[in-house]
Design an enzyme around this catalytic site. Structure first.
Site: not given
Length: 560
Positions: A190, A288, A324, A414, A438, A485
């Site tokens: 984060h 998202r 998504r 991913e 990912d 992305c």
């Protein structure tokens, strides 16, 4: 005292100079076994825990209202944890049964919650830092201390820390904190993501930085991953001169010889949409939708989702928005999904796999997306599914979209299987978008949130680059566009490599658009391809990064 360069992982590009200021020590642990005096009003102490939890929650929610995008979402999530019934109730029970003073009860209750999250692993383990942050804020409130926070200084400075809680990172003022360096963390932590979104140069996984004394002048290079104590006067002047330059994006992504590259934005919730549109983004490459589901005991209904999605589509009239579907489950559990605990959440039920157990959630979401798209015909609406691993899953998702009139359905790449089967998958899907965070995690078998393997969790890894190349080749074979992305798209040097590997669009935090556009605009396609080959053929991530940066003198000219 450190006098030589400290080397870590650059996670947010840009250079900055300022004195080192260490994050203050956390709130001290209350003495073990400290109990209320005989005859004390235990009920009053129980109520004190609840009042402090509510006060801390309100403080964080207020900070969230002043923030935007990911920062606001993280602050709201941390605020919710401050009032988490399990944490508060556990602390209150310890006051009643063990007669612990409120601050000690909170400390022990937080330890229990942290241990449970650690056991779950994956992104749930990442929430331990949130629990610690909330614990410290509660203890500070209960004991009349100043809450943990960012140091206040008269001049801008470089913040140095072991690590930063998301709630703290989200509140940083870029005018006051010119760069961040942490001893822990990884490229997709984060700290890294928020630093990029706020335009703050950052280096993580740099343990030697804790030995740098307060006040030492530091030059931080957030792209190269270096921290230089006591830089030369010339280096300082150059960094400060470049810091005054303001770059903008004209909305036309291209290489120096005119090869078009679609430069689009990642959007986390409707509040970010207008700012992303105003940044010049050519559209949204990743919308998202998790924001609509967070902290819910039941899924939002179709009408609520339709309205929320429509706000993003409205901001991008005349442009494209890639929506998504819900990326949740396992390591990102949502209460209404009632997912069972998993031994290895990163390899569990998440993304599209959730639809196998709860098809109603996907059906409602596709209904809402289709209604929002119909209400905003001036916006081109694409939809894609996360965590697709097989050709069968691709076919099923494309068919589900078609039943709702969503004719441009794509997949996230991913996992390595999706990269290796990109051709067969894209015989059905209309496009692919690579989630490099990912993809790197699964390729390198390295938890993207674990600092101990941060060096492996790097999108510059040649194995990851070769899977990006395989995906692009699969797309070219089917005449399908392939975008990126993940966080890798926001790195200007890596953007050059991705274009050279055959990627057709790059989606990133809007703040990164001008820098990426500037570097691509100074580099022709042939050079992109040469550097991409060198990077993919390198023996390590460090070598790949070094060989590409050496071939891009424009990076030094722009201070990137």
């Amino acid at each position: 005292m450190v006098t030589t360069n400290v080397v870590g992982i650059g996670v947010s590009p840009g250079r900055a100079v300022g004195p080192a200021v260490h994050l203050p020590d956390a709130v001290a642990e209350p003495p073990a076994g400290r109990r209320l005096p005989p005859g004390a009003d235990r009920q009053a102490a129980v109520e004190q825990v609840a009042r402090s939890a509510a006060a801390v929650r309100d403080e964080l929610d207020a900070a969230a209202l002043a923030a935007e995008g990911d920062a606001a979402a993280l602050l709201h999530a941390t605020a919710a944890m401050a009032a988490d019934p399990s944490l508060v109730a556990d602390a209150q029970q310890r006051v009643r049964d063990e007669h612990l003073v409120p601050e000690r009860a909170v400390w022990e209750a937080a330890d229990t919650v942290s241990a449970d999250l650690e056991a779950l692993g994956g992104r749930m383990a990442e929430r331990v830092r949130d629990v610690v942050d909330v614990r410290n804020r509660l203890v500070a409130h209960l004991t009349g201390q100043q809450a943990p926070g960012v140091p206040v200084r008269a001049e801008p400075y470089v913040l140095v820390a072991q690590d930063l809680a998301p709630a703290l990172m989200a509140t940083l003022d870029p005018q006051r904190v010119v760069a961040v360096v942490t001893a822990a963390g990884g490229p997709t932590s984060h700290t890294a993501i928020l630093a990029r979104s706020r335009g703050i140069p950052a280096v993580v996984a740099a343990p030697g930085v804790l030995d740098v004394p307060d006040g030492t002048l530091l030059l931080v290079d957030g792209a190269a991953g270096t921290v230089t104590p006591g830089p030369s006067d010339d280096a300082v002047r150059r960094v400060r001169a470049l810091a005054g330059a303001v770059r903008t994006f004209d909305g036309d992504g291209r290489t120096a010889d005119g090869h078009r590259v679609e430069l689009v934005a990642n959007v986390g919730d409707p509040a970010e949409a207008q700012a992303a549109a105003d940044s010049g983004a050519q559209g949204v490459g990743l919308f998202r939708t998790e924001f609509a589901f967070l902290d819910r005991t039941q899924a939002p209904d179709v009408d609520e989702q339709t309205a929320a999605y429509g706000r993003v589509l409205a901001a991008f009239t005349g442009r494209k928005v890639v929506v998504r579907t819900l990326d949740a489950g396992a390591d990102k559990p949502l209460p209404f999904l009632h997912a069972a605990p998993e031994t290895n959440p990163a390899l569990g039920v998440r993304g599209l796999r959730v639809a196998q157990e709860r098809p109603d959630v996907l059906e409602d979401q596709l209904t809402a997306i289709a209604r929002a798209a119909a209400a905003h015909p001036g916006t081109t609406t694409w939809v894609m599914a996360p965590m697709v691993a097989t050709v069968d899953e691709t076919e099923q998702f494309v068919a589900a979209c078609a039943r709702h009139g969503l004719t441009t359905a794509g997949i996230m790449v991913e996992v390595p299987s999706a990269a290796l089967l990109a051709g067969p998958m894209l015989a059905h899907a209309r496009f692919a978008s690579i989630g490099t965070n990912d993809l790197t995690q699964y390729t390198m078998a390295a938890d993207r949130l674990l600092g101990a393997v941060a060096a492996l969790s790097d999108a510059w890894q040649p194995a990851v680059l070769r899977l990006v190349e395989a995906t692009a080749l699969g797309g070219a074979a089917q005449a399908r566009p392939v975008g990126v992305c993940g966080e890798a798209a926001a790195d200007p040097a890596l953007a050059v490599v991705l274009v050279g590997l055959g990627v057709t669009s790059l989606s990133m935090t809007p703040r990164a658009l001008p820098d990426v556009a500037a570097v691509l605009g100074a580099t022709d396609l042939a050079t992109c391809r040469v550097l991409a080959r060198r990077a993919a053929d390198a023996s390590s991530a460090a070598d790949a990064r070094a060989v590409v940066r050496a071939g891009l003198p424009v990076l030094d000219e722009l201070g990137l």
